[in-house]
Structure formats: structure tokens, C-alpha cells
Design a protein around this motif. Structure first.
Motif, PDB file in Angstrom:
ATOM      1  N   THR A  19       0.832  -1.202   0.000  1.00 14.68           N
ATOM      2  CA  THR A  19       0.000   0.000   0.000  1.00 14.68           C
ATOM      3  C   THR A  19       0.872   1.260   0.000  1.00 14.68           C
ATOM      4  N   ARG A  20       0.250   2.359  -0.372  1.00 17.80           N
ATOM      5  CA  ARG A  20       0.958   3.646  -0.332  1.00 17.80           C
ATOM      6  C   ARG A  20       1.363   3.981   1.098  1.00 17.80           C
ATOM      7  N   ASP A  21       0.516   3.644   2.053  1.00 24.14           N
ATOM      8  CA  ASP A  21       0.846   3.915   3.455  1.00 24.14           C
ATOM      9  C   ASP A  21       2.109   3.174   3.880  1.00 24.14           C
ATOM     10  N   GLU A  22       2.299   1.952   3.404  1.00 19.73           N
ATOM     11  CA  GLU A  22       3.508   1.192   3.737  1.00 19.73           C
ATOM     12  C   GLU A  22       4.749   1.849   3.139  1.00 19.73           C
ATOM     13  N   VAL A  23       4.610   2.346   1.916  1.00 21.29           N
ATOM     14  CA  VAL A  23       5.740   3.024   1.268  1.00 21.29           C
ATOM     15  C   VAL A  23       6.036   4.337   1.983  1.00 21.29           C
ATOM     16  N   MET A  24       4.978   5.071   2.355  1.00 15.40           N
ATOM     17  CA  MET A  24       5.174   6.335   3.072  1.00 15.40           C
ATOM     18  C   MET A  24       5.856   6.091   4.414  1.00 15.40           C
ATOM     19  N   ALA A  25       5.498   5.002   5.095  1.00 16.84           N
ATOM     20  CA  ALA A  25       6.140   4.672   6.376  1.00 16.84           C
ATOM     21  C   ALA A  25       7.624   4.394   6.162  1.00 16.84           C
ATOM     22  N   ALA A  26       7.964   3.713   5.071  1.00 14.49           N
ATOM     23  CA  ALA A  26       9.370   3.434   4.761  1.00 14.49           C
ATOM     24  C   ALA A  26      10.120   4.735   4.472  1.00 14.49           C
ATOM     25  N   LEU A  27       9.472   5.667   3.784  1.00  9.52           N
ATOM     26  CA  LEU A  27      10.105   6.960   3.513  1.00  9.52           C
ATOM     27  C   LEU A  27      10.396   7.688   4.823  1.00  9.52           C
ATOM     28  N   ARG A  28       9.395   7.727   5.700  1.00 12.66           N
ATOM     29  CA  ARG A  28       9.591   8.415   6.986  1.00 12.66           C
ATOM     30  C   ARG A  28      10.699   7.765   7.805  1.00 12.66           C
ATOM     31  N   SER A  29      10.748   6.433   7.797  1.00  9.62           N
ATOM     32  CA  SER A  29      11.779   5.751   8.592  1.00  9.62           C
ATOM     33  C   SER A  29      13.173   5.965   8.018  1.00  9.62           C
ATOM     34  N   ASN A  30      13.244   6.428   6.774  1.00 11.08           N
ATOM     35  CA  ASN A  30      14.529   6.746   6.152  1.00 11.08           C
ATOM     36  C   ASN A  30      14.817   8.245   6.175  1.00 11.08           C
ATOM     37  N   GLY A  31      14.040   8.975   6.966  1.00 13.01           N
ATOM     38  CA  GLY A  31      14.300  10.396   7.148  1.00 13.01           C
ATOM     39  C   GLY A  31      13.776  11.304   6.053  1.00 13.01           C
ATOM     40  N   LEU A  32      12.917  10.796   5.193  1.00 12.57           N
ATOM     41  CA  LEU A  32      12.360  11.620   4.125  1.00 12.57           C
ATOM     42  C   LEU A  32      10.983  12.111   4.535  1.00 12.57           C
ATOM     43  N   MET A  33      10.741  13.383   4.383  1.00 11.61           N
ATOM     44  CA  MET A  33       9.454  13.967   4.745  1.00 11.61           C
ATOM     45  C   MET A  33       8.578  14.178   3.520  1.00 11.61           C
ATOM     46  N   ASP A  34       9.038  13.746   2.380  1.00  9.78           N
ATOM     47  CA  ASP A  34       8.360  14.042   1.131  1.00  9.78           C
ATOM     48  C   ASP A  34       8.646  12.943   0.117  1.00  9.78           C
ATOM     49  N   GLU A  44      12.390  -5.412  -1.297  1.00 15.11           N
ATOM     50  CA  GLU A  44      13.473  -6.388  -1.174  1.00 15.11           C
ATOM     51  C   GLU A  44      12.912  -7.806  -1.021  1.00 15.11           C
ATOM     52  N   THR A  45      13.762  -8.808  -1.212  1.00 17.62           N
ATOM     53  CA  THR A  45      13.324 -10.195  -1.145  1.00 17.62           C
ATOM     54  C   THR A  45      12.839 -10.599   0.246  1.00 17.62           C
ATOM     55  N   ASP A  46      13.262  -9.877   1.282  1.00 24.11           N
ATOM     56  CA  ASP A  46      12.800 -10.183   2.637  1.00 24.11           C
ATOM     57  C   ASP A  46      11.530  -9.425   3.006  1.00 24.11           C
ATOM     58  N   GLY A  47      10.963  -8.674   2.058  1.00 25.16           N
ATOM     59  CA  GLY A  47       9.719  -7.951   2.281  1.00 25.16           C
ATOM     60  C   GLY A  47       9.881  -6.525   2.753  1.00 25.16           C
ATOM     61  N   THR A  48      11.099  -6.107   3.047  1.00 22.76           N
ATOM     62  CA  THR A  48      11.317  -4.719   3.456  1.00 22.76           C
ATOM     63  C   THR A  48      11.340  -3.816   2.228  1.00 22.76           C
ATOM     64  N   ILE A  49      11.124  -2.538   2.477  1.00 27.64           N
ATOM     65  CA  ILE A  49      11.158  -1.555   1.400  1.00 27.64           C
ATOM     66  C   ILE A  49      12.420  -0.729   1.553  1.00 27.64           C
ATOM     67  N   ALA A  50      13.306  -0.830   0.571  1.00 25.31           N
ATOM     68  CA  ALA A  50      14.530  -0.031   0.560  1.00 25.31           C
ATOM     69  C   ALA A  50      14.237   1.286  -0.152  1.00 25.31           C
TER      70      ALA A  50
END
Length: 70
Positions: A19-34, A44-50
Motif C-alpha cells: 500500500t501507499r501507506d507502507e511506502v510512506m512509512a518506509a520513507l519516513r523511517s529513512n528520514g524523508l518527509m516528502d 526487497e526479497t525479505d519484504g522490506t522496502i529499501a
């Protein structure tokens, strides 16, 4: 690839049930506000979003837009 140059790749996201919410959460956890600050988002193959950071844009798409106050 589920995001490219700040744009969601909806067909790829649907195929991977992301979902978009999952991608947005990954962005926030990587320090991106936008979303436009991301060059790419990779499932990634382990299910995480790089997240691969890109150049900042002038017209941001806030990653906190879908977050509700408790």
C-alpha cells in the motif's frame, strides 16, 4: 521497483500487495518527509522496502498527510 522519482508505481504495488501507506512509512523511517525526495523505492526479497534518496524538489508531497492524530 515500487516507486520511481517520487512517483508511486501503482501496478507494481498492486502486484506485490503493497500500500501507499507502507511506502510512506518506509520513507519516513529513512528520514524523508516528502515522496519527491526519493529516487526509488525497492521491495526487497525479505519484504522490506529499501529507499534510495534522490534530490529534493520544490513542491513537496508530505509523507505525514495520511497520518491521523491519536
Amino acid at each position: 521497483l515500487i516507486m520511481h522519482q517520487g512517483e508511486f508505481l501503482d501496478r507494481a504495488m498492486r502486484a506485490q500487495r503493497i500500500t501507499r501507506d507502507e511506502v510512506m512509512a518506509a520513507l519516513r523511517s529513512n528520514g524523508l518527509m516528502d515522496a519527491s525526495q526519493a529516487a526509488a523505492g525497492v521491495l526487497e526479497t525479505d519484504g522490506t522496502i529499501a529507499v534510495i534518496k534522490g534530490a529534493e524538489q520544490e513542491a513537496p508531497k508530505p509523507t505525514l498527510a495520511t497520518v491521523q492524530k491519536p
